[in-house]
Each structure stands twice: as structure tokens, then as C-alpha cells.
Motif scaffolding. Structure first.
Motif, PDB file in Angstrom:
ATOM      1  N   LYS A 231       0.681  -1.071   0.129  1.00  0.00           N
ATOM      2  CA  LYS A 231       0.036  -0.168   0.203  1.00  0.00           C
ATOM      3  C   LYS A 231       0.761   1.311   0.138  1.00  0.00           C
ATOM      4  CE  LYS A 231      -3.630   2.290   2.749  1.00  0.00           C
ATOM      5  NZ  LYS A 231      -4.334   2.275   3.988  1.00  0.00           N
ATOM      6  N   CYS A 232       1.821   1.142   1.022  1.00  0.00           N
ATOM      7  CA  CYS A 232       2.854   2.543   0.832  1.00  0.00           C
ATOM      8  C   CYS A 232       3.464   2.728  -0.304  1.00  0.00           C
ATOM      9  CB  CYS A 232       3.788   2.162   1.974  1.00  0.00           C
ATOM     10  SG  CYS A 232       3.231   2.521   3.666  1.00  0.00           S
ATOM     11  N   THR A 233       3.953   1.612  -0.945  1.00  0.00           N
ATOM     12  CA  THR A 233       4.735   1.557  -2.456  1.00  0.00           C
ATOM     13  C   THR A 233       3.891   2.230  -3.348  1.00  0.00           C
ATOM     14  OG1 THR A 233       5.928  -0.307  -1.832  1.00  0.00           O
ATOM     15  CG2 THR A 233       5.957   0.052  -4.106  1.00  0.00           C
ATOM     16  N   LYS A 234       2.581   1.847  -3.548  1.00  0.00           N
ATOM     17  CA  LYS A 234       1.540   2.483  -4.377  1.00  0.00           C
ATOM     18  C   LYS A 234       1.427   3.746  -4.368  1.00  0.00           C
ATOM     19  CE  LYS A 234      -0.932  -2.060  -5.393  1.00  0.00           C
ATOM     20  NZ  LYS A 234      -2.254  -2.776  -5.168  1.00  0.00           N
ATOM     21  N   GLU A 235       1.221   3.984  -2.801  1.00  0.00           N
ATOM     22  CA  GLU A 235       0.870   5.327  -2.659  1.00  0.00           C
ATOM     23  C   GLU A 235       2.113   6.336  -3.087  1.00  0.00           C
ATOM     24  OE1 GLU A 235      -0.368   8.344   1.149  1.00  0.00           O
ATOM     25  OE2 GLU A 235      -0.953   6.150   1.228  1.00  0.00           O
ATOM     26  N   LEU A 236       3.203   6.017  -2.829  1.00  0.00           N
ATOM     27  CA  LEU A 236       4.364   6.562  -3.207  1.00  0.00           C
ATOM     28  C   LEU A 236       4.648   6.634  -4.745  1.00  0.00           C
ATOM     29  CD1 LEU A 236       7.126   7.929  -2.179  1.00  0.00           C
ATOM     30  CD2 LEU A 236       8.223   5.632  -2.490  1.00  0.00           C
TER      31      LEU A 236
END
Length: 128
Positions: free
Chosen positions: A71-76
């Protein structure tokens, strides 16, 4: 030969008793080892179930951590895409604009302060 025959019979009888004692000891040991085997099997099953539960807990924790990381990677990636490649240049341009606007506002504040002082002076002159 007469001496050997009773000796031979005695040896055979002693061997028969030895075999009987051996078989008796073996059956006792077999009974003990059977109950021990059952106990060991139950203990192993219990330990195996505990290990499987712990493994499931760790797998769940891993899956949750992996989901958060994804999720964090996608948001980044999304943030990087919205900023684009010229993010530093656009940020610098925006900062320059804000600084110019800040300078203009400070000048306006100074002008308003002067006007306020002038109005105060007028009011004080009218009272006198």
C-alpha cells in the motif's frame, strides 16, 4: 559321557530359564514402551499443533506487513506520478511565487500601517 549328560541337561535348563526371563523382561519392556510411545505421540501431536498455530500467527503478521508495504509503495508511486519528473523545478517555481507574494503582502501591510497612522493623526487633530 555319563558326566557330560547331566551337565548338558543343566545347561539346557539354565538356557530355558534364561530365555523365559528374557521373554518376560521383553514383554514388560514392550508394555512400557507401548504406553511411552502413545504418550510421546500425544506430546508430539500437541507440539505440532502449537507449532502450526505459531506459524499461522507469523504468516498472518507477515501478510499484514506485506500488505502495508505494498500500500505504501503504491501511494509513493502515485505521489511521484502526480509530482512528475520536474517536481523540484515546479516546487522552486512555486516557492519563488510565494516569496514574491509574501513581499507584496508585507509592502501592503506597511502601506496600511502608514494609512492607519495618518488616520489616527487626523482623528487626534480633530479632537483638539
Amino acid at each position: 559321557m555319563t558326566m557330560r549328560r547331566p551337565l548338558l541337561i543343566g545347561v539346557v535348563i539354565v538356557m530355558a530359564f534364561g530365555l523365559a526371563v528374557y521373554l518376560r523382561l521383553w514383554t514388560i519392556d514392550y508394555q512400557i514402551s507401548t504406553s511411552e510411545t502413545e504418550l510421546l505421540r500425544r506430546q508430539f501431536d500437541h507440539a505440532n499443533m502449537e507449532a502450526m498455530d505459531e506459524s499461522a500467527e507469523w504468516r498472518l503478521k507477515f501478510d499484514q506487513a506485506q500488505e502495508r508495504a505494498t500500500k505504501c509503495t503504491k501511494e509513493l508511486k502515485r505521489v511521484k506520478e502526480t509530482l512528475g519528473d520536474n517536481s523540484t523545478a515546479s516546487m522552486t517555481k512555486r516557492l519563488d511565487m510565494l516569496q514574491k507574494e509574501n513581499i507584496n503582502l508585507l509592502e501592503r501591510v506597511e502601506t496600511l500601517k502608514r494609512e492607519l497612522e495618518a488616520e489616527k493623526l487626523k482623528c487626534s487633530m480633530q479632537r483638539v
